[in-house]
Design an enzyme around this catalytic site. Structure first.
Site, PDB file in Angstrom:
ATOM      1  N   ASN A  27       0.839  -1.207   0.000  1.00 31.67           N
ATOM      2  CA  ASN A  27       0.000   0.000   0.000  1.00 31.67           C
ATOM      3  C   ASN A  27       0.866   1.247   0.000  1.00 31.67           C
ATOM      4  O   ASN A  27       0.578   2.209  -0.719  1.00 31.67           O
ATOM      5  CB  ASN A  27      -0.942  -0.005   1.202  1.00 31.67           C
ATOM      6  CG  ASN A  27      -2.184  -0.819   0.952  1.00 31.67           C
ATOM      7  OD1 ASN A  27      -3.072  -0.404   0.212  1.00 31.67           O
ATOM      8  ND2 ASN A  27      -2.235  -2.000   1.530  1.00 31.67           N
ATOM      9  N   HIS A 117      -8.344  -0.754   6.867  1.00 33.54           N
ATOM     10  CA  HIS A 117      -8.564  -2.039   7.525  1.00 33.54           C
ATOM     11  C   HIS A 117      -9.073  -3.035   6.476  1.00 33.54           C
ATOM     12  O   HIS A 117      -9.974  -2.679   5.690  1.00 33.54           O
ATOM     13  CB  HIS A 117      -9.567  -1.898   8.672  1.00 33.54           C
ATOM     14  CG  HIS A 117      -9.787  -3.162   9.434  1.00 33.54           C
ATOM     15  ND1 HIS A 117      -8.834  -3.689  10.287  1.00 33.54           N
ATOM     16  CD2 HIS A 117     -10.826  -4.033   9.445  1.00 33.54           C
ATOM     17  CE1 HIS A 117      -9.294  -4.827  10.785  1.00 33.54           C
ATOM     18  NE2 HIS A 117     -10.495  -5.054  10.291  1.00 33.54           N
ATOM     19  N   GLU A 187      -7.554  -2.363  -2.066  1.00 29.48           N
ATOM     20  CA  GLU A 187      -6.741  -1.358  -1.363  1.00 29.48           C
ATOM     21  C   GLU A 187      -5.931  -0.530  -2.346  1.00 29.48           C
ATOM     22  O   GLU A 187      -5.908   0.700  -2.293  1.00 29.48           O
ATOM     23  CB  GLU A 187      -5.819  -2.044  -0.360  1.00 29.48           C
ATOM     24  CG  GLU A 187      -6.563  -2.730   0.766  1.00 29.48           C
ATOM     25  CD  GLU A 187      -5.653  -3.482   1.695  1.00 29.48           C
ATOM     26  OE1 GLU A 187      -4.564  -3.943   1.287  1.00 29.48           O
ATOM     27  OE2 GLU A 187      -6.030  -3.590   2.886  1.00 29.48           O
TER      28      GLU A 187
HETATM   29  N1  LIG Z   1      -5.432   4.284  18.031  1.00 34.87           N
HETATM   30  C1  LIG Z   1      -5.473   3.469  16.936  1.00 34.87           C
HETATM   31  N2  LIG Z   1      -4.346   2.876  16.510  1.00 34.87           N
HETATM   32  C2  LIG Z   1      -4.366   2.065  15.411  1.00 34.87           C
HETATM   33  C3  LIG Z   1      -5.571   1.823  14.731  1.00 34.87           C
HETATM   34  C4  LIG Z   1      -6.770   2.467  15.211  1.00 34.87           C
HETATM   35  O1  LIG Z   1      -7.866   2.315  14.628  1.00 34.87           O
HETATM   36  N3  LIG Z   1      -6.665   3.271  16.314  1.00 34.87           N
HETATM   37  N4  LIG Z   1      -5.603   0.949  13.645  1.00 34.87           N
HETATM   38  C5  LIG Z   1      -4.490   0.003  13.597  1.00 34.87           C
HETATM   39  C6  LIG Z   1      -4.500  -0.881  12.397  1.00 34.87           C
HETATM   40  N5  LIG Z   1      -5.254  -2.089  12.755  1.00 34.87           N
HETATM   41  C7  LIG Z   1      -6.426  -2.337  12.091  1.00 34.87           C
HETATM   42  O2  LIG Z   1      -6.793  -1.691  11.094  1.00 34.87           O
HETATM   43  C8  LIG Z   1      -4.795  -2.948  13.776  1.00 34.87           C
HETATM   44  C9  LIG Z   1      -3.432  -3.236  13.829  1.00 34.87           C
HETATM   45  C10 LIG Z   1      -2.948  -4.076  14.841  1.00 34.87           C
HETATM   46  C11 LIG Z   1      -3.819  -4.617  15.780  1.00 34.87           C
HETATM   47  C12 LIG Z   1      -3.276  -5.477  16.875  1.00 34.87           C
HETATM   48  O3  LIG Z   1      -3.998  -6.232  17.495  1.00 34.87           O
HETATM   49  N6  LIG Z   1      -1.959  -5.357  17.114  1.00 34.87           N
HETATM   50  C13 LIG Z   1      -1.288  -6.178  18.155  1.00 34.87           C
HETATM   51  C14 LIG Z   1       0.239  -6.050  18.045  1.00 34.87           C
HETATM   52  C15 LIG Z   1       0.735  -6.722  16.769  1.00 34.87           C
HETATM   53  C16 LIG Z   1       2.270  -6.606  16.625  1.00 34.87           C
HETATM   54  O4  LIG Z   1       2.894  -5.927  17.455  1.00 34.87           O
HETATM   55  O5  LIG Z   1       2.806  -7.211  15.662  1.00 34.87           O
HETATM   56  C17 LIG Z   1      -1.708  -5.707  19.550  1.00 34.87           C
HETATM   57  O6  LIG Z   1      -2.061  -4.508  19.709  1.00 34.87           O
HETATM   58  O7  LIG Z   1      -1.611  -6.548  20.445  1.00 34.87           O
HETATM   59  C18 LIG Z   1      -5.168  -4.357  15.711  1.00 34.87           C
HETATM   60  C19 LIG Z   1      -5.675  -3.531  14.703  1.00 34.87           C
HETATM   61  C20 LIG Z   1      -3.167   0.720  13.742  1.00 34.87           C
HETATM   62  N7  LIG Z   1      -3.210   1.511  14.983  1.00 34.87           N
HETATM   63  N1  LIG Z   2      -5.662  -4.124  10.904  1.00 32.50           N
HETATM   64  C1  LIG Z   2      -4.608  -3.565  10.137  1.00 32.50           C
HETATM   65  C2  LIG Z   2      -4.317  -4.424   8.921  1.00 32.50           C
HETATM   66  O1  LIG Z   2      -4.522  -5.626   8.959  1.00 32.50           O
HETATM   67  N2  LIG Z   2      -3.847  -3.774   7.879  1.00 32.50           N
HETATM   68  C3  LIG Z   2      -3.595  -4.489   6.646  1.00 32.50           C
HETATM   69  O2  LIG Z   2      -2.220  -4.821   6.562  1.00 32.50           O
HETATM   70  C4  LIG Z   2      -1.939  -5.026   5.170  1.00 32.50           C
HETATM   71  C5  LIG Z   2      -0.633  -4.355   4.873  1.00 32.50           C
HETATM   72  O3  LIG Z   2      -0.221  -4.753   3.595  1.00 32.50           O
HETATM   73  P1  LIG Z   2       1.022  -3.980   2.905  1.00 32.50           P
HETATM   74  O4  LIG Z   2       2.124  -3.940   3.941  1.00 32.50           O
HETATM   75  O5  LIG Z   2       1.350  -4.828   1.706  1.00 32.50           O
HETATM   76  O6  LIG Z   2       0.530  -2.599   2.553  1.00 32.50           O
HETATM   77  C6  LIG Z   2      -3.097  -4.421   4.370  1.00 32.50           C
HETATM   78  O7  LIG Z   2      -3.920  -5.438   3.834  1.00 32.50           O
HETATM   79  C7  LIG Z   2      -3.866  -3.644   5.425  1.00 32.50           C
HETATM   80  O8  LIG Z   2      -5.270  -3.572   5.190  1.00 32.50           O
END
Ligand SMILES: Nc1nc2c(c(=O)[nH]1)N[C@@H](CN(C=O)c1ccc(C(=O)N[C@@H](CCC(=O)O)C(=O)O)cc1)CN2
Ligand SMILES: NCC(=O)N[C@@H]1O[C@H](COP(=O)([O-])[O-])[C@@H](O)[C@H]1O
Length: 202
Positions: A27, A117, A187
């Site tokens: 992305n 997402h 995406e």
């Molecule tokens: N304050 C916010 N921060 C982030 C959001 C958000 O909406 N509000 N979106 C995320 C992206 N995301 C979903 O779209 C997402 C990414 C990661 C997690 C998650 O469970 N992460 C783990 C850690 C994973 C790792 O360290 O490899 C965790 O928190 O335990 C959930 C949703 C980006 N930030």
């Molecule tokens: N909840 C957050 C999440 O899952 N995000 C997802 O991580 C991928 C990153 O791909 P990329 O590194 O190839 O852009 C994408 O599919 C994005 O939607």
């Protein structure tokens, strides 16, 4: 005699964006390419929390500085706000970033952080819902469609106002891998344009 600056003559400043990413960076690559010759948007910085992530090489290939961040300072320090301000960052795009954005950045970039997402929120979101885990959950739930959600970021995971959604069908033969391919296609077709629409409202 002073000349009134009419809106059409207003000198729109360039919006400087930081891309936050943790993974392969497909992305980020599409976004960088989209704005490569833009007069309105500059991808100023890539912020990454995973050494060796593919997005780091993508940034290097495009001569974009990379800020590698560490958990302690991000969550318990200034959240790298100093570096973001020094780079004159005005807008943050989360492109596969896997840490929760802390309150400090939420407050300093209120309504100026967006995320993509890989599912149709509010379903299949929240802690633990990222990458292939999302597609596995969607398939396991027997859904007949999935898609992407682009939304504003608040202090909770996947909770901010929805900006855009696009759908794809799920066939009985689909796997998490084949669904991921459909999602990535959506995406790559939409994220950069939605970013442009968001920054045009600043
Ligand atoms: N304050 C916010 N921060 C982030 C959001 C958000 O909406 N509000 N979106 C995320 C992206 N995301 C979903 O779209 C997402 C990414 C990661 C997690 C998650 O469970 N992460 C783990 C850690 C994973 C790792 O360290 O490899 C965790 O928190 O335990 C959930 C949703 C980006 N930030
Ligand atoms: N909840 C957050 C999440 O899952 N995000 C997802 O991580 C991928 C990153 O791909 P990329 O590194 O190839 O852009 C994408 O599919 C994005 O939607």
């Amino acid at each position: 005699m002073s000349t009134a600056i009419l809106p059409s003559q207003k000198n729109h400043s360039v919006v400087q964006i930081a891309l936050f990413a943790s993974g392969a960076g497909s992305n980020a690559k599409k976004i960088i390419e989209h704005f490569e010759n833009s007069g309105r948007v500059v991808i100023k910085l890539v912020v990454c929390n995973k050494p060796g992530a593919g997005v780091v090489q993508i940034a290097a290939d495009n001569n974009i500085p990379v800020l590698m961040i560490e958990r302690e300072r991000f969550f318990n320090g200034d959240s790298y706000l100093n570096e973001l301000n020094l780079a004159s960052i005005e807008f943050i795009v989360l492109a596969g970033f896997l840490w929760k954005i802390p309150e400090t950045l939420i407050q300093n970039f209120r309504n100026r952080i967006i995320n993509i997402h890989p599912a149709l929120l509010p379903k299949f979101g929240g802690k633990g819902m990222y990458g292939s885990k999302v597609h596995e959950a969607v398939i396991a739930a027997g859904e007949v469609e999935s898609g992407i959600t682009i939304h504003y970021v608040d202090e909770h995971y996947d909770n901010g106002d929805v900006i855009f959604q696009a759908k794809c069908s799920i066939l009985p033969t689909d796997t998490a891998e084949s669904l991921a391919e459909k999602i990535h296609k959506l995406e790559h077709e939409n994220f950069a344009r939605v970013i442009e629409e968001c920054v045009s409202k600043l």
